[in-house]
Design a protein around this motif. Structure first.
Motif, PDB file in Angstrom:
ATOM      1  N   ALA A 296      32.604  42.896  58.068  1.00 34.40           N
ATOM      2  CA  ALA A 296      31.450  42.230  57.461  1.00 34.40           C
ATOM      3  C   ALA A 296      31.767  41.778  56.037  1.00 34.40           C
ATOM      4  O   ALA A 296      31.444  40.646  55.640  1.00 34.40           O
ATOM      5  CB  ALA A 296      30.246  43.166  57.470  1.00 34.40           C
ATOM      6  N   ALA A 297      32.399  42.654  55.257  1.00 30.17           N
ATOM      7  CA  ALA A 297      32.730  42.304  53.875  1.00 30.17           C
ATOM      8  C   ALA A 297      33.760  41.181  53.811  1.00 30.17           C
ATOM      9  O   ALA A 297      33.656  40.269  52.977  1.00 30.17           O
ATOM     10  CB  ALA A 297      33.248  43.540  53.143  1.00 30.17           C
ATOM     11  N   LEU A 298      34.752  41.223  54.699  1.00 27.87           N
ATOM     12  CA  LEU A 298      35.780  40.179  54.720  1.00 27.87           C
ATOM     13  C   LEU A 298      35.200  38.830  55.117  1.00 27.87           C
ATOM     14  O   LEU A 298      35.597  37.783  54.595  1.00 27.87           O
ATOM     15  CB  LEU A 298      36.905  40.573  55.684  1.00 27.87           C
ATOM     16  N   HIS A 299      34.263  38.830  56.061  1.00 30.92           N
ATOM     17  CA  HIS A 299      33.647  37.572  56.497  1.00 30.92           C
ATOM     18  C   HIS A 299      32.707  37.018  55.438  1.00 30.92           C
ATOM     19  O   HIS A 299      32.558  35.797  55.312  1.00 30.92           O
ATOM     20  CB  HIS A 299      32.890  37.789  57.804  1.00 30.92           C
ATOM     21  N   PHE A 300      32.053  37.917  54.688  1.00 32.58           N
ATOM     22  CA  PHE A 300      31.089  37.450  53.688  1.00 32.58           C
ATOM     23  C   PHE A 300      31.774  36.976  52.409  1.00 32.58           C
ATOM     24  O   PHE A 300      31.277  36.068  51.736  1.00 32.58           O
ATOM     25  CB  PHE A 300      30.102  38.571  53.343  1.00 32.58           C
TER      26      PHE A 300
ATOM     27  N   LEU B  70      32.585  36.179  40.255  1.00 37.06           N
ATOM     28  CA  LEU B  70      33.704  35.615  41.014  1.00 37.06           C
ATOM     29  C   LEU B  70      34.871  36.606  41.065  1.00 37.06           C
ATOM     30  O   LEU B  70      35.537  36.742  42.107  1.00 37.06           O
ATOM     31  CB  LEU B  70      34.155  34.298  40.376  1.00 37.06           C
ATOM     32  N   MET B  71      35.103  37.324  39.983  1.00 39.02           N
ATOM     33  CA  MET B  71      36.149  38.346  39.967  1.00 39.02           C
ATOM     34  C   MET B  71      35.827  39.481  40.939  1.00 39.02           C
ATOM     35  O   MET B  71      36.710  39.954  41.675  1.00 39.02           O
ATOM     36  CB  MET B  71      36.316  38.895  38.550  1.00 39.02           C
ATOM     37  N   LEU B  72      34.567  39.904  40.977  1.00 41.86           N
ATOM     38  CA  LEU B  72      34.176  40.969  41.900  1.00 41.86           C
ATOM     39  C   LEU B  72      34.318  40.532  43.351  1.00 41.86           C
ATOM     40  O   LEU B  72      34.790  41.302  44.200  1.00 41.86           O
ATOM     41  CB  LEU B  72      32.737  41.396  41.617  1.00 41.86           C
ATOM     42  N   ALA B  73      33.889  39.300  43.658  1.00 47.05           N
ATOM     43  CA  ALA B  73      34.004  38.795  45.024  1.00 47.05           C
ATOM     44  C   ALA B  73      35.466  38.722  45.453  1.00 47.05           C
ATOM     45  O   ALA B  73      35.805  39.058  46.603  1.00 47.05           O
ATOM     46  CB  ALA B  73      33.343  37.421  45.127  1.00 47.05           C
TER      47      ALA B  73
ATOM     48  N   LEU C  29      40.187  40.743  48.510  1.00 44.89           N
ATOM     49  CA  LEU C  29      41.635  40.975  48.518  1.00 44.89           C
ATOM     50  C   LEU C  29      42.022  42.455  48.534  1.00 44.89           C
ATOM     51  O   LEU C  29      43.110  42.801  49.023  1.00 44.89           O
ATOM     52  CB  LEU C  29      42.271  40.305  47.299  1.00 44.89           C
ATOM     53  N   ARG C  30      41.143  43.320  48.040  1.00 45.24           N
ATOM     54  CA  ARG C  30      41.563  44.723  47.916  1.00 45.24           C
ATOM     55  C   ARG C  30      40.613  45.715  48.586  1.00 45.24           C
ATOM     56  O   ARG C  30      41.045  46.511  49.419  1.00 45.24           O
ATOM     57  CB  ARG C  30      41.721  45.080  46.431  1.00 45.24           C
ATOM     58  N   LEU C  31      39.333  45.693  48.216  1.00 44.29           N
ATOM     59  CA  LEU C  31      38.433  46.756  48.654  1.00 44.29           C
ATOM     60  C   LEU C  31      38.155  46.714  50.155  1.00 44.29           C
ATOM     61  O   LEU C  31      38.249  47.746  50.832  1.00 44.29           O
ATOM     62  CB  LEU C  31      37.125  46.684  47.865  1.00 44.29           C
TER      63      LEU C  31
ATOM     64  N   SER D 229      33.739  52.703  47.022  1.00 41.51           N
ATOM     65  CA  SER D 229      34.143  51.723  46.007  1.00 41.51           C
ATOM     66  C   SER D 229      33.631  50.328  46.357  1.00 41.51           C
ATOM     67  O   SER D 229      33.158  49.587  45.484  1.00 41.51           O
ATOM     68  CB  SER D 229      35.667  51.693  45.881  1.00 41.51           C
ATOM     69  N   LEU D 230      33.705  49.982  47.649  1.00 45.82           N
ATOM     70  CA  LEU D 230      33.205  48.679  48.085  1.00 45.82           C
ATOM     71  C   LEU D 230      31.699  48.592  47.907  1.00 45.82           C
ATOM     72  O   LEU D 230      31.173  47.568  47.438  1.00 45.82           O
ATOM     73  CB  LEU D 230      33.582  48.451  49.549  1.00 45.82           C
TER      74      LEU D 230
END
Length: 275
Positions: free
Chosen positions: A124-128, A177-180, A185-187, A202-203
């Motif tokens: 879900a996070a990767l798609h969003f 934008l940095m958080l997104a 890329l990481r979380l 963390s995510l």
């Protein structure tokens, strides 16, 4: 929306009580630009709810379309329509659409990511994330354009309160934008790879911070809009001054219409009572 309508009706009629504001309400709905747009927004939201209740094959697509129309109409309440600036109005429309798509989806994403299985949370996070980054980029670009136009260029951005508010919003967009990007890329990949509670925590914290910063952007935008005449440059040649003046004249015309109509109704009632 109804509370907003009552408050604006009272302001246009210079009402001293809630009863006077309610008397002015039908006049505002049927005789002012604000009333026309708000009615159209209410109908679009009603169509959105109807499409969701019907739950047909294309219900979600239709609901999304109607909700988008309601959001786009919100742009006509601002300075762009009063200034008769087509490009500025389009920019404001895209700004509101991006804000609705991004900020409106963050809370459901937060709830889902915190409760779903690890793999589902990561997916879900990767798609969003791409949608979130696109929306934040559109928000930053349109905010920069609007700030440049309304503040009167670089001098207005660094020399006026309105310009500083615009720069503050841009700095918030940069953080978002940095958080997104961090989420994408990481979380989110870490949640899928390690399936650990601390990585998901963390995510979740990152998404919560996004929501907080997004609400701060909304507050800054509201303050800038509410204090537009004080925040904008006062020199008469600036686009900001023209925006404030054009909006003021439109609101004044609506207020005069409502006030005169109420006075005519009161006079008619007074005559009928005497007869």
């Amino acid at each position: 929306m109804l509370v907003w309508l009552v408050l604006v009706s009272g302001h246009m009629a210079d009402a001293q009580t809630a009863g006077q504001a309610l008397v002015a309400l039908p006049l505002v709905v049927t005789g002012t630009r604000f009333g026309y747009v708000l009615t159209a927004q209410a109908l679009a939201l009603l169509a959105t709810a109807t499409a969701l209740i019907l739950d047909g094959r294309y219900s979600r697509l239709a609901a999304t379309g109607f909700a988008g129309v309601a959001v786009l109409l919100q742009a006509t309440h601002g300075h762009a329509l009063a200034m008769d600036e087509g490009l500025l109005l389009v920019s404001q429309g895209f700004h509101l659409l991006a804000a609705g798509a991004w900020l409106g989806a963050l809370l459901p994403l937060l709830i889902f990511v915190s409760r779903a299985p690890f793999n589902s949370s990561a997916i879900a996070a990767l798609h969003f994330s791409p949608l979130g980054m696109l929306c934040v980029f559109v928000l930053a670009t349109t905010a920069a354009f609007q700030g440049w136009i309304l503040a009167g260029g670089f001098a207005g951005l660094i020399g006026t309160a309105y310009g500083w508010v615009a720069l503050f919003k841009l700095s918030l967009f940069a953080l978002l934008l940095m958080l997104a990007t961090l989420n994408y890329l990481r979380l989110a990949p870490s949640v899928a790879r390690y399936r650990a509670r601390d990585t998901r925590a963390s995510l979740v914290r990152s998404i919560a911070v996004e929501i907080g910063l997004g609400l701060l952007v909304v507050v800054a935008a509201h303050c800038c809009r509410a204090w537009s005449q004080e925040c904008m440059p006062t020199h008469s040649g600036s686009d900001a001054a023209k925006a404030a003046e054009a909006t003021f004249h439109l609101r004044s015309a609506d207020s005069i219409f409502v006030t005169m109509t109420i006075e005519e109704i009161c006079d008619a009632r007074s005559l009928s009572t005497h007869h």
